[in-house]
Design a protein around this motif. Sequence first.
Motif, short mmCIF file in Angstrom:
data_model
loop_
_atom_site.label_atom_id
_atom_site.label_comp_id
_atom_site.label_asym_id
_atom_site.label_seq_id
_atom_site.Cartn_x
_atom_site.Cartn_y
_atom_site.Cartn_z
N ASN A 138 -14.51 -6.18 -11.56
CA ASN A 138 -14.43 -5.06 -10.65
C ASN A 138 -13.25 -5.22 -9.69
OD1 ASN A 138 -16.66 -3.96 -11.81
ND2 ASN A 138 -18.10 -4.87 -10.38
N TRP A 139 -13.07 -6.46 -9.17
CA TRP A 139 -11.92 -6.70 -8.28
C TRP A 139 -10.61 -6.59 -9.05
CZ3 TRP A 139 -12.91 -6.21 -3.49
CH2 TRP A 139 -14.15 -6.58 -2.97
N THR A 140 -10.58 -7.10 -10.26
CA THR A 140 -9.35 -7.01 -11.05
C THR A 140 -9.00 -5.56 -11.31
OG1 THR A 140 -9.89 -9.12 -12.10
CG2 THR A 140 -8.26 -7.73 -13.19
N ALA A 141 -10.01 -4.76 -11.68
CA ALA A 141 -9.75 -3.35 -11.93
C ALA A 141 -9.26 -2.64 -10.68
CB ALA A 141 -11.03 -2.68 -12.46
N ALA A 142 -9.85 -3.00 -9.52
CA ALA A 142 -9.42 -2.38 -8.27
C ALA A 142 -7.98 -2.74 -7.94
CB ALA A 142 -10.34 -2.81 -7.13
N MET A 143 -7.62 -4.02 -8.18
CA MET A 143 -6.26 -4.45 -7.91
C MET A 143 -5.27 -3.73 -8.81
SD MET A 143 -7.09 -8.50 -7.54
CE MET A 143 -5.38 -8.95 -7.80
N VAL A 144 -5.61 -3.65 -10.10
CA VAL A 144 -4.70 -2.98 -11.05
C VAL A 144 -4.57 -1.51 -10.68
CG1 VAL A 144 -4.42 -2.28 -13.45
CG2 VAL A 144 -5.18 -4.61 -12.90
N ALA A 145 -5.66 -0.85 -10.35
CA ALA A 145 -5.61 0.56 -9.99
C ALA A 145 -4.76 0.78 -8.75
CB ALA A 145 -7.03 1.10 -9.78
N ALA A 146 -4.90 -0.14 -7.77
CA ALA A 146 -4.12 0.00 -6.54
C ALA A 146 -2.64 -0.18 -6.81
CB ALA A 146 -4.60 -1.02 -5.50
N ILE A 147 -2.31 -1.19 -7.65
CA ILE A 147 -0.89 -1.43 -7.98
C ILE A 147 -0.31 -0.22 -8.70
CG2 ILE A 147 0.66 -2.85 -9.36
CD1 ILE A 147 -1.22 -5.21 -8.78
N VAL A 148 -1.05 0.30 -9.68
CA VAL A 148 -0.56 1.46 -10.43
C VAL A 148 -0.38 2.66 -9.50
CG1 VAL A 148 -1.14 3.14 -12.22
CG2 VAL A 148 -1.51 0.70 -12.62
N ALA A 149 -1.34 2.88 -8.59
CA ALA A 149 -1.24 4.02 -7.68
C ALA A 149 -0.04 3.90 -6.75
CB ALA A 149 -2.53 4.14 -6.87
N VAL A 150 0.17 2.68 -6.18
CA VAL A 150 1.30 2.49 -5.26
C VAL A 150 2.62 2.64 -5.99
CG1 VAL A 150 2.46 0.79 -3.80
CG2 VAL A 150 -0.01 1.05 -3.68
N THR A 151 2.69 2.01 -7.19
CA THR A 151 3.93 2.11 -7.96
C THR A 151 4.23 3.55 -8.35
OG1 THR A 151 3.54 -0.11 -8.83
CG2 THR A 151 5.15 1.25 -9.99
N GLY A 152 3.21 4.27 -8.79
CA GLY A 152 3.41 5.67 -9.17
C GLY A 152 3.83 6.53 -8.00
N PHE A 153 3.21 6.27 -6.81
CA PHE A 153 3.57 7.05 -5.63
C PHE A 153 5.01 6.78 -5.22
CE2 PHE A 153 3.97 7.27 -1.00
CZ PHE A 153 3.68 8.61 -0.78
N VAL A 154 5.42 5.49 -5.21
CA VAL A 154 6.79 5.15 -4.82
C VAL A 154 7.78 5.74 -5.82
CG1 VAL A 154 8.40 3.23 -4.52
CG2 VAL A 154 6.09 3.08 -3.59
N GLY A 155 7.45 5.62 -7.13
CA GLY A 155 8.35 6.18 -8.13
C GLY A 155 8.49 7.68 -8.01
N PHE A 156 7.39 8.36 -7.76
CA PHE A 156 7.43 9.81 -7.58
C PHE A 156 8.26 10.19 -6.38
CE2 PHE A 156 5.66 13.63 -5.58
CZ PHE A 156 5.84 14.56 -6.59
N THR A 157 8.09 9.43 -5.27
CA THR A 157 8.88 9.72 -4.06
C THR A 157 10.36 9.52 -4.31
OG1 THR A 157 7.01 8.99 -2.72
CG2 THR A 157 9.14 9.14 -1.63
N LEU A 158 10.72 8.43 -5.01
CA LEU A 158 12.13 8.15 -5.27
C LEU A 158 12.75 9.23 -6.14
CD1 LEU A 158 12.02 4.30 -5.88
CD2 LEU A 158 12.83 5.51 -3.85
#
Length: 280
Positions: free
Chosen positions: A126-146
Amino acid sequence: MSIGNSPEEDRNPPADDPNPAVDDRPSIGQVLQQARIAAGLTVDEVSSSTRVRIPIVHAIEEDDFSRCGGDVYARGHIRTLARAVGLDPAPLVDRYDAGHGGRPAPTPAAPLFEAERIRPEPRRPNWTAAMVAAIVAVTGFVGFTLFSGEDSGATGGTVAEGPAPAKTSTKPTPTKPAVDPKPVPSESAIAAVPADKVTVILVADAKSWISAKGNDGKTLFDGFLEKGDKKTFQDDEKIDLVLGNAGPIELWVNGKKIEDSFEEGAVERLSYSKGDPEAG
């Protein structure tokens, strides 16, 4: 000379009679019923004090153990009723075992240890999934902003170089969600309970009947937990528990694990309120 048995033989049959002697001792149910009556208790009073339901008390006093749900629960009910009417439960349990195939062999220690070792592992992903989801969300948000910035403001070569520092700044960003879960123990979800309530969590390692009531006497749950089942109860003041087979039950109260060693087949009556866990 007469043929056949003599009159003396007819009157005095042989000593080695093939019919075995009948056990004229009172049955288990009769012993419990007589002790209850001698103690001046009704079935309703015994049921109220032991939390054993009235139909089951009647059935046991009639030597009908089919309503107990199995040998483990039958032994537990016999112990509970015997103590309630002032009897030593050990002889009655021994008589039950003698008439029902004997006591079952104890569960080997190795499987219990293995189950204890493996049980916390399903919570880790559950923690691993949360970490992966958070990383993907942050990366996607930063990429979209750029990319959005490049589309809206890029008119010359100087603007094209602008995102380069931003891309490098995003590298440490995904590590931020990973820092928070590291110091949290594997049972942090259990420990994170509201301080203004009493929270009780039960996890069954084998089939067990349980009953849970709130401070107002309202029944929160009354039934069986199968192996692997988990139940969570909350109340503003107090939670009362009855464990029909307490041995395989793991118990957390207000975020703390209860380390009491309950016996298999034993019936335990517990009560917990806000603050430190304390058996009722």
